[in-house]
Scaffold this active site. Structure first.
Site, short mmCIF file in Angstrom:
data_model
loop_
_atom_site.label_atom_id
_atom_site.label_comp_id
_atom_site.label_asym_id
_atom_site.label_seq_id
_atom_site.Cartn_x
_atom_site.Cartn_y
_atom_site.Cartn_z
N ARG D 90 0.82 -1.20 0.00
CA ARG D 90 0.00 0.00 0.00
C ARG D 90 0.87 1.26 0.00
NH1 ARG D 90 -4.62 1.44 4.45
NH2 ARG D 90 -5.29 3.40 3.55
N ASN D 144 -10.67 -4.38 -1.42
CA ASN D 144 -10.58 -3.33 -2.43
C ASN D 144 -9.65 -3.73 -3.57
OD1 ASN D 144 -12.29 -1.19 -1.82
ND2 ASN D 144 -10.99 -0.60 -0.07
N CYS D 164 -19.23 -2.31 0.70
CA CYS D 164 -18.40 -1.18 1.07
C CYS D 164 -19.10 -0.45 2.21
CB CYS D 164 -18.25 -0.25 -0.14
SG CYS D 164 -17.30 1.24 0.22
N HIS D 194 -16.66 3.57 -4.63
CA HIS D 194 -15.75 4.70 -4.43
C HIS D 194 -15.91 5.78 -5.50
CE1 HIS D 194 -12.68 2.63 -1.55
NE2 HIS D 194 -13.92 2.45 -1.18
N TYR D 244 -14.40 9.71 -1.68
CA TYR D 244 -13.41 9.33 -2.69
C TYR D 244 -13.46 10.22 -3.92
CZ TYR D 244 -12.44 5.35 0.24
OH TYR D 244 -12.07 4.57 1.30
#
Lengths: 421, 421, 421, 421
Positions: D90, D144, D164, D194, D244
């Site tokens: 990440r 995700n 989500c 998102h 987002y």
């Protein structure tokens, strides 16, 4: 006469050897020691070096060793051409500064600072060992960033001169364009390492006629193309900036390029791999053509010339070197290191006087000198805050938030080379 | 004692008048002339000025005129506070540099150069007429960019001192935070106009204790918020940069802001409109509160203090002014104009000695001084190439392609103010 | 057969006249009316137009008028080629979006929206008057942004077809490279005006062999150079984007260029000045070579071909036009206007079927269509919020803060053309 | 009823367990299997999980295993909540895209693509093994990028629903602000995972009164602050974008932030370390408060509700899920995965009808769907060119040179996770 080359396993070395062989009369080396911790490279490069000497009937002896103290023992001059962290570190230098939209390059900006921080302590340690083993030896530094490294050496009291091939490259280029002998081209070369301008091009010597206007008028296009700068810029300035000024004059253009192509480090790494394969060929006894693309053109000529002058065996009396400012550029501290024409001899280098500089150049030089001062402090004493201050001082960074983040990134990417991190 | 204010129709003027009224003892003006080509503004501002004097029982006479020569005749001091091209020109200064991603601001960067080019010839013409009409008069320049304008005045041999309210504003702010009298706060204020750092804050005078560390520790958050700079930056530097350093330390952040909101010029223009409506009210006999938002806080205190000192009638013996460097910052030319503490009296301003500056500040100061030198040349002699050189020299521009385009844009937007264009 | 050209005083017009003259057999015009409010231009252009007809022995009559209603009366077809606000407005379109780092261009991005807002109301008014004066006339729109303007015309129920010279230019270019007759090159041309890709290049007709792979393999370099896109992009996509895709695929590169050179509008304005001088020469009786650099190559061929087909007098049965989507691209609304191959005749244009599009193109087309929908709403109904919504929807803007500021700037620069502002 | 949680060693898990414990009546789990390859985490998390169940007297049994096949055997539902490559991957996703000036984030842009490429093959392998071990089990994907992962699962014929916590988070937030029960807040939630907007907020159900205008008017400031978007944007749109959308509407602002602070991954990694230390405490028998900052608020409520509905044991009949479009948004392909309100039961999820969407949202949704299509192809079939196409299609990248370089960087940073690289 004994010479030692620290970083002798570099793929550059055959360029140097070729020069030693060709210019044997100028610099009559009897022993040449290639020093490198990388035994494999040393074997390949050392082998080719001996074959080059043999082919050209150079009487000198070439030895190789991983033992620095033994290698430099009794040397008259020691050349430094090392790369702490190798091409892998360079690749990093060229990459993470882009995260902040800043140029990634191994001699200027944040990447240049990273290299300075990795390099200065190593070079100072080597120099100290040279001083112990061979107190009278001259140290010739070709290791980048040459300005900061040379300043570190001189501040520590070493007998050192910094060397770069930018000036000799331009001299040869201009000689060709003007159809005169290189030795007849006297450059008015002024600034800091990798931050220089040719403010005059005189034929025959410092008092010769200045042909710079003619050079620009007739060959401006060629010169500009080599520098990758717009010809109009040269015409408007009336002087010739070094290639490295492109990082300043065309910063965002360079960043845009870097964002859209592989790193120079990757190119060089691929080239080095190919070169080492060539060097392994026992039939090869001259420097391969590919080496010309590696950078460092005319480095051997410059190195021979400088060593010869320092050792009293000849060499040009006036050469472009990196040495103490001592008033040459009056707006800089005396202990700054400048890159200018200097009279070179057994006593070292003494800069020739420099005509007053236009503020357009003086301002930038002063700013970068301030950065170099802070960079040296960070390299010598370490610490997150000193790194931050150097980055904030650099004209290509200069912003708080970038300096802060780049400090983190520099440390993260160079932790293994920074004793204090 | 006769004072003349060129640009007397400015909406700033009531701030100045209020100061003259309050500090009548320090600066016993007998005649005050407001000079302005804009008759309408002059009437409104002049009316309010008289009412303020009346309310505060100031015995001095206030007159207004559009005739510069008559207005300055016999003046002991002439204050310059004009804006060539008005807020409309400022709006341009704040806008077109953004096209190249460069900050748009009226005292630094490309916009600052535009203002210098518009202003210097006008100010020099005024100064020449002042010299003819009143050879002994002191010229106090509050017109931006104060550094370049003052340099122009001094280079032309005028009796001039440059004045800015940044230092007095910080002094008052710090006094409040530290709960001491303003006069007891001695700033070690150093740099160029709009490029200064407070490197010390001494209580009682130049030899008092330095409370800067305490100030940062206890009030760092407040100080930083005023400057719109991160508190961490102040803590890390250990000095307090002026608000204008934000254009350097947070350049891209400022550009991002400018791209996303109306211009400061538009705000000020709206405010001026409102102020002039207020001034028209015959019942108004003091400066309105709104004026505080107009900028220029404490300008009147600074102006009174400076005029009083120059005219020998009192005033603080040591004040922050813009005056000739003459070795104060040894790395700058003698004829540069610096903004520092100076001893001020009838003979003018003589800078106090300044402790050696950290390279982190010295480098940037040197670079901006070089720009100012080139900016002044462009302002005095005109020509596309001089404009280009100044832009290329500016650390917030520095790139060829931007300097080239910004030169075009500067000329296109200021053609009516540039006799040579 | 009577044709009217609205904007007949354009410097483009001789290109059109030259085509009418050469292709007299295809489009036997008996009367040609050039309509323009600019009497001076109309006189110059009209004079040259008549001399071109005369030289080529075209029997048609050419008249000029500033009276739109009279000019279009009884016309069989009306060509629209106008520019509301002229090159001055275009220069603005190309400049202020740069303040936010967004491309400045007259058919896409914020500049394109500005042009749409200026143009749509004017075109709709003209179309309404054409409808009254000559209910059966076809309107051929060459006025940019052609996609939005055509959508406006069709939504208002006009007999209109949108025309662009991108497709015909590529057809001619490919024919030359492939050494075949232009008419034999059938493009699989798909997308929106100025947002198209050639997904196939068939020889002989829609069912001919697809030579696109061959074209790219053998002439990729030439094609890419014309489009100013990297050849590698074409090879990797396997299709040929239009030149205008460069604003998307190389947005930041274009912005960098725009920041560093004079505007296209300035170039065109200079060219127009020169062209009008040439047109004034009574000896000139053909279109000058310089006109080729003005843009609009092959516009006359395309216009003749389209008019001939619509009026039933010949012309290619299949042509690239802008017309209603009606399911051609199934992911778009029926009332979107697409630019594709269509069967064209007296009844208008009916798109040929289009093979399923790769998401790489479909996604962008859908996004830009959404923008065009919002742009049309803003053009028809006005209002700050509608302008803002269109800017926010545009894939080259898409950010709140930029959309907000660009809304202000668009309105400020176009106030005189926006009745609601 | 047996549930399995793949990635059960996540620090999120106690949030989930807490929900299972509290909502035991809705979802009467008899066996819960936590599956994870990381034995150490599993032990810590499993221990706390059992203590939470014990404290709340939940009768279900909790087991842990590293053996996926055994763990999912006989499960009625399998939750996927894994992170291929962990926080280290990440951190990379959040960093290298910045080199090209593009947002670095783990679910959108180039970082999001990297995560998709790492994740999809792993999830498909797991799903295949679930199908073999327990053919009727429902797969609930919380991993995700949920949209792409769910599309991959559905395209491969799995019984899957994507989950989500954005919608439930907004529902709870709005309920609090409006002072109603969460279950009474029906969101008109539309878009892609998102990339959603709340276009209506109805009280009592799909036919209740729309209080969105009131919500914005009374609580716009609070809502906007949570989303870190300007309140003015919400007011102007009249709808509420998800958090987002900030990566789109404020892209450059986000990039500027990312350039100037440590990564979110580093924050989360630090938090996870602290959480695991807490979990090791045998006295802890509830989820610690710190967990709320980890993200994933209300995830357990959403998961319980969804599992209950799918398994027929209760749960809300209408929930926001990720499922096949099948005409819900008519401008998208049927096999796209959308995130909308759906009727959920034993047969799976069936979207409720959605009112026609404004082009301002539809255009962006269509564009991102096209990207997701290409991203899935790249994830399934690998290859440099597929990665490049997905990057070029992404509206936050879209430029050739960036897509090219980012392709290199993505592959270099994820080589160990890409079988084809």
């Amino acid at each position: 006469m004994k010479l030692a080359v620290v970083g002798g396993g570099s793929t550059y070395t055959p360029e140097l050897i070729d020069g030693f062989a060709r210019m044997c009369a100028t610099l009559p080396i009897t022993e040449l020691v290639l020093i490198d911790p990388d035994a494999h490279r040393l074997e390949l490069v050392g082998g080719l070096a001996r074959r080059i000497f043999a082919r050209q009937a150079h009487p000198g002896r070439i030895t190789t060793t991983a033992d620095l103290d033994a290698g430099v023992d009794g040397a008259d001059a020691v050349l430094l051409q090392l790369r702490v962290g190798g091409q892998a570190a360079r690749e990093q230098d060229e990459t993470w500064p882009l995260e902040c939209g800043c140029v990634g390059q191994e001699t200027t900006g944040a990447g240049g600072l990273a290299k300075a921080l990795r390099t200065v302590p190593v070079v100072l340690d080597i120099a100290e060992r040279v001083r112990r083993a061979s107190p009278d030896a001259w140290i010739i530094d070709f290791t980048n960033p040459v300005g900061i490294v040379t300043r570190a050496l001189l501040a520590a009291g070493h007998k050192a001169v910094g060397l770069c091939n930018v000036a000799i490259g331009l001299q040869r280029k201009f000689a060709k364009l003007l159809d005169v002998r290189p030795a007849d081209v006297h450059l008015e070369h002024v600034g800091l390492n990798h931050l220089t301008w040719e403010t005059g091009v005189r034929i025959g010597g410092p008092d010769g006629a200045d042909v710079l206007p003619k050079l620009l008028a007739e060959h401006g296009e060629t010169v500009a193309a080599d520098l990758r700068l717009p010809r109009a810029l040269l015409d408007r300035l009336g002087v010739i900036p070094s290639y490295y000024l492109r990082y300043f004059y065309a910063h965002d253009e360079v960043v845009a390029e870097l964002r859209t192509k592989p790193s120079r480090a990757a190119e060089v790494a691929a080239m080095e791999k190919r070169l080492l394969e060539m060097y392994a060929d026992p039939a090869l006894d001259e420097k391969p053509e590919l080496l010309a693309k590696r950078g460092g053109a005319f480095y051997s000529e410059a190195a021979v010339d400088l060593a010869a002058a320092l050792l009293g065996g000849g060499g040009s009396p006036v050469q472009v070197v990196n040495t103490l400012n001592r008033g040459t550029l009056p707006f800089l501290p005396d202990d700054a290191v400048v890159e200018v024409q200097a009279r070179v001899g057994r006593e070292g280098a003494a800069p020739l006087p420099v005509a007053p500089l236009d503020p357009l150049y003086a301002g930038l030089i002063a700013n970068v000198t301030a950065y170099e001062d802070l960079a040296l402090r960070a390299a010598l004493h370490g610490g997150r805050e000193r790194v931050f201050a150097a980055l904030l001082a650099h004209p290509l960074i200069g912003q708080y938030a970038y300096a802060d983040r780049l400090t983190d990134r520099l440390i993260a990417h160079n932790r293994e080379h920074l004793t204090w991190a």
